[in-house]
Write a protein that holds these residues in place. Structure first.
Motif, PDB file in Angstrom:
ATOM      1  N   ASN A  25       2.811  -4.088   5.362  1.00 15.37           N
ATOM      2  CA  ASN A  25       2.529  -2.684   5.647  1.00 15.37           C
ATOM      3  C   ASN A  25       3.472  -1.739   4.901  1.00 15.37           C
ATOM      4  O   ASN A  25       4.074  -0.841   5.487  1.00 15.37           O
ATOM      5  N   CYS A  26       3.583  -1.929   3.603  1.00 20.61           N
ATOM      6  CA  CYS A  26       4.427  -1.061   2.775  1.00 20.61           C
ATOM      7  C   CYS A  26       3.559  -0.347   1.734  1.00 20.61           C
ATOM      8  O   CYS A  26       2.476  -0.815   1.386  1.00 20.61           O
ATOM      9  N   LYS A  27       4.057   0.778   1.244  1.00 23.17           N
ATOM     10  CA  LYS A  27       3.305   1.514   0.234  1.00 23.17           C
ATOM     11  C   LYS A  27       4.249   2.333  -0.643  1.00 23.17           C
ATOM     12  O   LYS A  27       5.351   2.711  -0.229  1.00 23.17           O
ATOM     13  N   ASP A  28       3.796   2.570  -1.869  1.00 26.45           N
ATOM     14  CA  ASP A  28       4.503   3.448  -2.812  1.00 26.45           C
ATOM     15  C   ASP A  28       5.985   3.087  -2.950  1.00 26.45           C
ATOM     16  O   ASP A  28       6.853   3.964  -2.982  1.00 26.45           O
ATOM     17  N   SER A  29       6.269   1.796  -3.022  1.00 31.97           N
ATOM     18  CA  SER A  29       7.664   1.342  -3.074  1.00 31.97           C
ATOM     19  C   SER A  29       7.888   0.425  -4.267  1.00 31.97           C
ATOM     20  O   SER A  29       6.948   0.051  -4.966  1.00 31.97           O
TER      21      SER A  29
ATOM     22  N   ASP B 106      -0.941  -6.465   3.675  1.00 29.32           N
ATOM     23  CA  ASP B 106      -1.260  -5.066   4.019  1.00 29.32           C
ATOM     24  C   ASP B 106      -0.377  -4.064   3.263  1.00 29.32           C
ATOM     25  O   ASP B 106       0.145  -3.114   3.857  1.00 29.32           O
ATOM     26  N   THR B 107      -0.217  -4.279   2.005  1.00 27.55           N
ATOM     27  CA  THR B 107       0.680  -3.447   1.190  1.00 27.55           C
ATOM     28  C   THR B 107      -0.098  -2.858   0.011  1.00 27.55           C
ATOM     29  O   THR B 107      -0.961  -3.519  -0.566  1.00 27.55           O
ATOM     30  N   PHE B 108       0.244  -1.600  -0.339  1.00 33.95           N
ATOM     31  CA  PHE B 108      -0.558  -0.884  -1.323  1.00 33.95           C
ATOM     32  C   PHE B 108       0.331  -0.120  -2.309  1.00 33.95           C
ATOM     33  O   PHE B 108       1.424   0.329  -1.962  1.00 33.95           O
ATOM     34  N   ALA B 109      -0.152   0.012  -3.524  1.00 40.50           N
ATOM     35  CA  ALA B 109       0.492   0.841  -4.552  1.00 40.50           C
ATOM     36  C   ALA B 109       1.994   0.591  -4.647  1.00 40.50           C
ATOM     37  O   ALA B 109       2.813   1.505  -4.567  1.00 40.50           O
ATOM     38  N   THR B 110       2.356  -0.667  -4.834  1.00 37.05           N
ATOM     39  CA  THR B 110       3.772  -1.055  -4.847  1.00 37.05           C
ATOM     40  C   THR B 110       4.045  -1.986  -6.029  1.00 37.05           C
ATOM     41  O   THR B 110       3.222  -2.852  -6.345  1.00 37.05           O
ATOM     42  N   ASP B 111       5.194  -1.800  -6.668  1.00 41.53           N
ATOM     43  CA  ASP B 111       5.601  -2.633  -7.799  1.00 41.53           C
ATOM     44  C   ASP B 111       6.614  -3.680  -7.350  1.00 41.53           C
ATOM     45  O   ASP B 111       7.499  -3.391  -6.523  1.00 41.53           O
ATOM     46  N   PHE B 112       6.496  -4.868  -7.917  1.00 42.06           N
ATOM     47  CA  PHE B 112       7.399  -5.969  -7.599  1.00 42.06           C
ATOM     48  C   PHE B 112       7.989  -6.539  -8.891  1.00 42.06           C
ATOM     49  O   PHE B 112       7.251  -7.009  -9.758  1.00 42.06           O
ATOM     50  N   TYR B 113       9.309  -6.497  -8.993  1.00 45.27           N
ATOM     51  CA  TYR B 113      10.031  -7.202 -10.050  1.00 45.27           C
ATOM     52  C   TYR B 113      10.620  -8.434  -9.381  1.00 45.27           C
ATOM     53  O   TYR B 113      11.576  -8.330  -8.604  1.00 45.27           O
ATOM     54  N   ILE B 114      10.048  -9.607  -9.649  1.00 49.96           N
ATOM     55  CA  ILE B 114      10.335 -10.755  -8.793  1.00 49.96           C
ATOM     56  C   ILE B 114      10.798 -11.988  -9.563  1.00 49.96           C
ATOM     57  O   ILE B 114      10.493 -12.192 -10.729  1.00 49.96           O
ATOM     58  N   TYR B 115      11.540 -12.816  -8.813  1.00 49.08           N
ATOM     59  CA  TYR B 115      11.793 -14.200  -9.182  1.00 49.08           C
ATOM     60  C   TYR B 115      11.320 -15.018  -7.986  1.00 49.08           C
ATOM     61  O   TYR B 115      11.722 -14.760  -6.843  1.00 49.08           O
ATOM     62  N   VAL B 116      10.449 -16.001  -8.219  1.00 47.90           N
ATOM     63  CA  VAL B 116       9.961 -16.844  -7.127  1.00 47.90           C
ATOM     64  C   VAL B 116       9.763 -18.259  -7.658  1.00 47.90           C
ATOM     65  O   VAL B 116       9.222 -18.458  -8.744  1.00 47.90           O
ATOM     66  N   THR B 117      10.247 -19.243  -6.900  1.00 44.01           N
ATOM     67  CA  THR B 117      10.156 -20.627  -7.369  1.00 44.01           C
ATOM     68  C   THR B 117       8.814 -21.260  -7.027  1.00 44.01           C
ATOM     69  O   THR B 117       8.407 -22.228  -7.662  1.00 44.01           O
TER      70      THR B 117
ATOM     71  N   SER C 140       6.650  -1.826   7.218  1.00 40.37           N
ATOM     72  CA  SER C 140       6.397  -0.384   7.347  1.00 40.37           C
ATOM     73  C   SER C 140       7.387   0.455   6.542  1.00 40.37           C
ATOM     74  O   SER C 140       8.118   1.286   7.098  1.00 40.37           O
ATOM     75  N   LEU C 141       7.397   0.269   5.247  1.00 47.13           N
ATOM     76  CA  LEU C 141       8.234   1.058   4.340  1.00 47.13           C
ATOM     77  C   LEU C 141       7.366   1.972   3.482  1.00 47.13           C
ATOM     78  O   LEU C 141       6.245   1.606   3.108  1.00 47.13           O
ATOM     79  N   SER C 142       7.896   3.138   3.168  1.00 51.39           N
ATOM     80  CA  SER C 142       7.196   4.077   2.306  1.00 51.39           C
ATOM     81  C   SER C 142       8.187   4.705   1.328  1.00 51.39           C
ATOM     82  O   SER C 142       9.273   5.133   1.723  1.00 51.39           O
TER      83      SER C 142
END
Length: 294
Positions: free
Chosen positions: A192-196, A209-220, A174-176
């Motif tokens: 449940n996050c958005k615009d983050s 359940d997350t919308f309109a969010t950008d991810f700069y990720i490292y994942v193995t 639940s982050l915005s």
């Protein structure tokens, strides 16, 4: 007759895609259910059985599946098996063998913690490390505070959160309009996050359940998304000393980043790309730096 024969391999593959995704999602949902409740159950045996059945299902389909799909599905089974093993080890650690006296016949009273009771939310946030119900703040956890801990972030608005060091897991709910900087040694769960914007590194990444969010990720392994829309992904850039130090403590290999492998449980087709996520175009990539909020 010729057209029916020509279509049969496609029908088989479409049927396989649907069944495989459904079975994989069922296993993932069971793991999430156990992890959310943080209780010891007998469901681990059922999950392992379902993983074995999924592997047998894949083996039985190798006669008509292309090599690329076989490899992709095999890697997904390896990833879900790794999730299972890590969660099993965390919630049901093996007991060390010790020599001792022969047990005497005594009546053992049931322990309070053996009862499967609803989780008291107030107790969870007193015992767990993290932030809840905060707005318009720069929030920081130090390296000493987070090492091998479980971090919980809940109900944050317009906050910049910097989690230094290497916590074991990070759960975000639940982050915005927030920016999150974190490196977890095992898994990150976003719901449940958005615009983050997330700048994060981990072995596993699950997003629900997350919308309109950008991810700069490292994942193995591969990132998993479910019931999400307008997500964008780009590779994590080690652009700051804080992030680079956490990355090194976690013993991550920068060359082993599977940021492009996004497993969308709501998109079954292997012939078309999911409409629920895309890569951030290189000219639009603007990974924020946590240094600006320290």
């Amino acid at each position: 007759m010729e057209s029916t024969t020509a279509e049969k391999p496609i029908d088989q593959k479409s049927s396989f895609d649907l069944s495989f995704k459904t079975k994989l999602k069922e296993i993932n949902d069971m793991l999430i259910s156990i992890e959310n409740n943080c209780i010891k159950t007998d469901n681990f045996h059922d999950i392992l059985q379902k993983i074995n059945e999924l592997q047998e299902f894949l083996n039985d389909s190798k006669t008509f599946l292309p090599a690329y799909n076989m490899k992709k599905c095999s890697n997904e089974i390896k990833d879900i098996t790794k999730c299972y093993e890590q969660l099993h080890e965390k919630l049901q650690p093996k007991k060390k063998f010790t020599f001792g006296k022969r047990p005497t016949k005594t009546v053992v009273k049931p322990k309070v913690e053996d009862k499967f009771e609803p989780i008291d939310e107030s107790k969870v946030y007193k015992e767990d490390l993290g932030f809840k119900n905060r707005s318009n703040e720069n929030l920081i956890l130090s390296e000493d505070e987070t090492f091998s801990k479980d971090i919980a972030l809940d109900v944050l608005t317009n906050c910049n959160v910097i989690i230094c060091g290497t916590p074991s897991t990070v759960r975000v709910t639940s982050l915005s309009t927030c920016k999150i900087f974190t490196c977890a040694s095992t898994s990150i769960f976003v719901e449940n996050c958005k615009d983050s914007i997330f700048v994060c590194a981990s072995q596993q990444l699950r997003i629900h359940d997350t919308f309109a969010t950008d991810f700069y990720i490292y994942v193995t392994s591969s990132a998993i998304i479910e019931n999400c829309k307008q997500l964008r992904f780009a590779p994590l850039a080690l652009s700051s000393l804080i992030l680079k130090k956490s990355f090194e403590i976690a013993n991550f290999d920068e060359s082993n980043n599977n940021w492009k492998i996004i497993n969308d449980f709501d998109w079954l087709s292997s012939y078309e790309s999911s409409p629920n996520w895309c890569e951030i175009p290189e000219e639009e990539r603007d990974q924020p730096s946590e240094i600006n909020y320290v």
